[in-house]
Design an enzyme around this catalytic site. Structure first.
Site, PDB file in Angstrom:
ATOM      1  N   ARG A   1       1.425   1.724  -6.184  1.00 30.01           N
ATOM      2  CA  ARG A   1       1.533   0.848  -4.978  1.00 30.01           C
ATOM      3  C   ARG A   1       0.064   0.128  -4.453  1.00 30.01           C
ATOM      4  O   ARG A   1       0.275  -0.803  -3.526  1.00 30.01           O
ATOM      5  CB  ARG A   1       2.229   1.629  -3.534  1.00 30.01           C
TER       6      ARG A   1
ATOM      7  N   HIS B   1      19.789 -35.106 -26.302  1.00 25.81           N
ATOM      8  CA  HIS B   1      18.854 -35.834 -27.077  1.00 25.81           C
ATOM      9  C   HIS B   1      18.535 -35.024 -28.289  1.00 25.81           C
ATOM     10  O   HIS B   1      17.110 -34.668 -28.405  1.00 25.81           O
ATOM     11  CB  HIS B   1      17.693 -36.484 -26.520  1.00 25.81           C
TER      12      HIS B   1
ATOM     13  N   CYS C   1       0.749  -1.231   0.040  1.00 25.12           N
ATOM     14  CA  CYS C   1      -0.069  -0.148  -0.074  1.00 25.12           C
ATOM     15  C   CYS C   1       0.836   1.223   0.063  1.00 25.12           C
ATOM     16  O   CYS C   1       2.034   1.165   0.170  1.00 25.12           O
ATOM     17  CB  CYS C   1      -0.902   0.083   0.956  1.00 25.12           C
TER      18      CYS C   1
ATOM     19  N   GLU D   1      12.520 -20.458 -16.274  1.00 28.88           N
ATOM     20  CA  GLU D   1      11.938 -19.197 -15.845  1.00 28.88           C
ATOM     21  C   GLU D   1      13.031 -17.994 -16.127  1.00 28.88           C
ATOM     22  O   GLU D   1      12.554 -17.129 -16.869  1.00 28.88           O
ATOM     23  CB  GLU D   1      11.885 -19.349 -14.415  1.00 28.88           C
TER      24      GLU D   1
ATOM     25  N   TRP E   1      -3.737  -1.765  -1.502  1.00 28.61           N
ATOM     26  CA  TRP E   1      -3.476  -3.130  -2.089  1.00 28.61           C
ATOM     27  C   TRP E   1      -4.031  -3.983  -1.118  1.00 28.61           C
ATOM     28  O   TRP E   1      -3.199  -4.256  -0.302  1.00 28.61           O
ATOM     29  CB  TRP E   1      -2.262  -3.173  -2.517  1.00 28.61           C
TER      30      TRP E   1
ATOM     31  N   LYS F   1       0.233  -7.507 -18.798  1.00 28.48           N
ATOM     32  CA  LYS F   1       0.675  -7.920 -17.325  1.00 28.48           C
ATOM     33  C   LYS F   1      -0.421  -9.144 -17.327  1.00 28.48           C
ATOM     34  O   LYS F   1      -0.229 -10.120 -16.454  1.00 28.48           O
ATOM     35  CB  LYS F   1       0.180  -6.837 -16.513  1.00 28.48           C
TER      36      LYS F   1
ATOM     37  N   ASN G   1       0.806   0.026   6.033  1.00 26.84           N
ATOM     38  CA  ASN G   1       1.308  -0.759   4.958  1.00 26.84           C
ATOM     39  C   ASN G   1       1.969  -2.068   5.531  1.00 26.84           C
ATOM     40  O   ASN G   1       2.854  -1.787   6.414  1.00 26.84           O
ATOM     41  CB  ASN G   1       2.145   0.027   4.144  1.00 26.84           C
ATOM     42  N   GLY G   2       1.366  -3.330   5.294  1.00 22.54           N
ATOM     43  CA  GLY G   2       2.215  -4.553   5.971  1.00 22.54           C
ATOM     44  C   GLY G   2       1.046  -5.525   6.277  1.00 22.54           C
ATOM     45  O   GLY G   2      -0.030  -5.437   5.935  1.00 22.54           O
TER      46      GLY G   2
ATOM     47  N   LYS H   1      12.288 -15.055 -19.038  1.00 20.76           N
ATOM     48  CA  LYS H   1      12.547 -13.662 -18.689  1.00 20.76           C
ATOM     49  C   LYS H   1      13.514 -13.139 -19.894  1.00 20.76           C
ATOM     50  O   LYS H   1      13.176 -11.675 -20.362  1.00 20.76           O
ATOM     51  CB  LYS H   1      13.465 -13.367 -17.561  1.00 20.76           C
TER      52      LYS H   1
ATOM     53  N   GLU I   1      11.328 -12.832 -22.933  1.00 20.60           N
ATOM     54  CA  GLU I   1      10.229 -11.839 -23.064  1.00 20.60           C
ATOM     55  C   GLU I   1      11.016 -10.343 -23.293  1.00 20.60           C
ATOM     56  O   GLU I   1      10.085  -9.436 -23.884  1.00 20.60           O
ATOM     57  CB  GLU I   1       9.742 -11.920 -21.530  1.00 20.60           C
TER      58      GLU I   1
END
Length: 603
Positions: free
Chosen positions: A27, A499, A2, A476, A74, A598, A100-101, A480, A483
């Protein structure tokens, strides 16, 4: 995550408060609100929606005053509703709090306070803070002492601030593992989650560290230690960057900022209440079959978790890409469908979830967005609380999901006696080292990774190799790379390379290898055999490895010696940085790569 803002001034702050919270909207943007101290008390205005949407309804700049708070949310606890929006008031209306937390013991505090006559109106964890402050003030009759006593009762992570009618010319704030910074202006003092909130008004700042609190007025501030109350002297810093650059917290892109936020993101994941992890672990333990489901990055998150469940819990959990789930999965009422989604709205994953539920399966998810479709539809949702990711590429959300699933694997291992209590506790201790390990990589290896990326960014074809869980990390990292750079990067198991793919290796095909610690003897030796095979065919090898320098690699990044449990996740951060700096060298649009979105909400 937040955004919080506070201003104390010798003049009206309504316009400044609005602009400051608007600057923090990235945020969190599901709701917002403000609290202004007025001659008649504390006036709170808040509602659901963006800052502009709420302002259109609530007229946020209308209240006049010189001391106030604002918050953009958030959501982590409680749905996206007006009543759950911040600020939150104490029962007597004398305290207003923004936060925030996560207050991890809020349920216990709520029960304790309710038993003594307090009434709560929201579903949030934050609301306990003003009620604890009221409770302590009634005993102490002093705001700072009440705040000091409140610290002793709160568990979890926070950056919070409050105003009170008992001290109308001051704002009180504190930090524990969530960011908080003061802005020192002319006859005005600011506090915020980020410097960019108030940078158009002042560039003189004082950063609060963990376990510190501050009391600010229009022309003074005092910083003290949460445990001792001792005064801390800290020099004012002058920031030279522009207001536009500060939108990214001083970073050139949101991607780099979000990579750097990962130590904090991991801490948040480690602070998710144990009961939520245990509930998921029991669902896995009691199911005949559990599928790990995701698509794109979350597929590789699931693949990483697949290895942790096998290693720590002795459980084989098949991994299926969301878009292929209904074509391959055998689902019945004894099945558990377990997925990950940053947005909670991913079309393919939602479709797979509904397919499983229609056939009687139980369901669970690790999700970042409160109130999203997936979080509402599953039987058990763990909210990872990573905060909004503005960059299209997922970095911090992905590693947070991995940590949540790793914690779950440990719990399943404990439930089915695959892990002894001693092993379980050892691994828990190792996992707590992860935030510092990631910070070490960011502090000590970023320049080396950037150097290698700059030198080899033009290379158009890459193999990313690993074995065991390092295969998942390599895949992964390859995602990245493709992308953000638009270069071909193919992740695969080291053994699989032999192979067919080995025929592609030449001087134009570079290879990045993710090597486990030498203490994992079989895995290490098998991986190093792959290095030799690539080198024998004239291939260029970039080694991500541990231990001493090794001449087998053409270029190398040496990671710190850490427990094998967390070693792969440090290399993932290295892979993110390698992709980032390669893309920077190529001049790519980092935060909004071509053709990507996104949240993919279409088939």
């Amino acid at each position: 995550m937040c955004g919080i803002v506070g201003i104390v001034s010798n003049s009206n702050i309504s316009d400044r408060l609005f602009r400051c919270i608007k600057n923090l909207e990235y945020r969190g943007y599901d709701s917002c609100g403000l609290a202004m101290l007025t001659p008649s008390g504390i006036e709170v205005r808040k509602n659901v929606g963006s800052v502009d949407d709420v302002n259109a309804v609530e007229h946020l700049t209308e209240p006049q005053g010189s001391t106030g708070l604002a918050h953009t949310r958030w959501a982590t606890h409680g749905g996206v509703t007006q009543i759950n929006s911040h600020p939150h008031l104490s029962g007597d209306g004398a305290f207003a709090v923004i936060h925030n937390g996560i207050i991890s013991n809020y349920r216990e505090l709520k029960e304790e306070l309710s038993a003594s006559g307090h009434t709560f109106v929201s579903q949030t964890d934050t609301e306990v803070i003003p009620h604890v402050l009221q409770d302590e003030f009634e005993k102490e009759q002093d705001v700072e002492r009440a705040m000091f006593k409140t610290f002793k009762r709160l568990k979890g992570t926070y950056a919070f601030a409050f105003v009170t009618t008992h001290a109308p010319r001051q704002i009180f704030c504190a930090r524990k593992e969530s960011p908080l910074v003061l802005g020192i202006g002319q006859n005005s003092t600011f506090l915020a989650s980020d410097i960019n909130s108030f940078i158009e008004y002042t560039r003189d700042i004082v950063i609060l560290n963990d376990d510190e609190y501050a009391i600010i007025s229009d022309d003074t501030y005092a910083i003290k230690h949460v445990q001792t109350g001792e005064r801390i002297n800290r020099k004012v810093q002058h920031i030279t960057w522009s207001a536009a650059a500060a939108q990214k917290g001083g970073f050139p892109t949101f991607m780099l900022k979000e990579i750097h936020e990962q130590p904090g993101t991991v801490k948040t994941a480690l602070n998710i209440p144990q009961e939520e992890i245990t509930t998921l672990a029991r669902m896995i333990h009691d199911s005949e079959r559990t599928y790990l489901v995701g698509v794109g990055t979350t597929y590789y998150v699931s693949l990483t978790a697949h290895y942790y469940f096998a290693q720590l819990a002795g459980k084989f959990l098949p991994v299926v890409s969301s878009d292929e789930f209904e074509y391959s999965a055998e689902v019945n009422e004894r099945t558990l469908f377990l997925c990950c989604s940053q947005s909670g709205e991913t079309y393919d994953t939602l479709k797979a979830l509904r397919f499983a539920k229609k056939r009687g399966a139980k369901s669970a998810a690790v999700v970042n967005v409160v109130g999203s479709s997936i979080s509402r539809e599953v039987d058990h949702a763990i909210m990872q609380s990573s905060g909004p990711e503005i960059c299209v590429l997922s970095t911090k959300a992905a590693i947070s999901q991995m940590v949540v699933l790793l914690r779950t694997a440990l719990e399943v291992g404990r439930l089915n006696d695959t892990l002894s209590e001693e092993q379980y506790q050892t691994h828990q201790h190792e996992l707590q080292q992860l935030p510092d390990g990631i910070q070490w990589v960011l502090n000590r290896r970023l320049s080396r990774i950037q150097e290698i990326a700059n030198a080899h960014a033009p290379i158009k074809n890459w193999l990313f190799l690993g074995r065991g869980v390092y295969m998942a990390i390599g895949m992964e990292a390859a995602l990245k790379m493709k992308e953000v750079t638009y270069q071909h990067a193919e992740g695969m198991a080291g053994g699989f390379m032999k192979h067919g793919t080995i025929s592609l290796i030449d001087k134009e095909m570079f290879t990045q290898v993710f090597v486990p610690p030498a203490s994992q003897t079989d895995l290490y030796e098998s991986t190093m055999s792959n290095v030799e095979e690539v080198k024998a065919r004239g291939g260029f090898v970039v080694g991500f490895h541990f231990g001493a320098s090794d001449p087998k690699f053409n270029a190398e990044v040496i990671f710190p010696d850490v427990p094998p449990l967390i070693a792969p996740l440090l290399q993932l951060v290295g892979g993110q940085l390698f992709a980032y700096y390669s893309a920077v060298k190529l001049g790519r649009n980092i935060d909004k790569p071509r053709s990507l979105a996104k949240s993919v909400t279409v088939a």
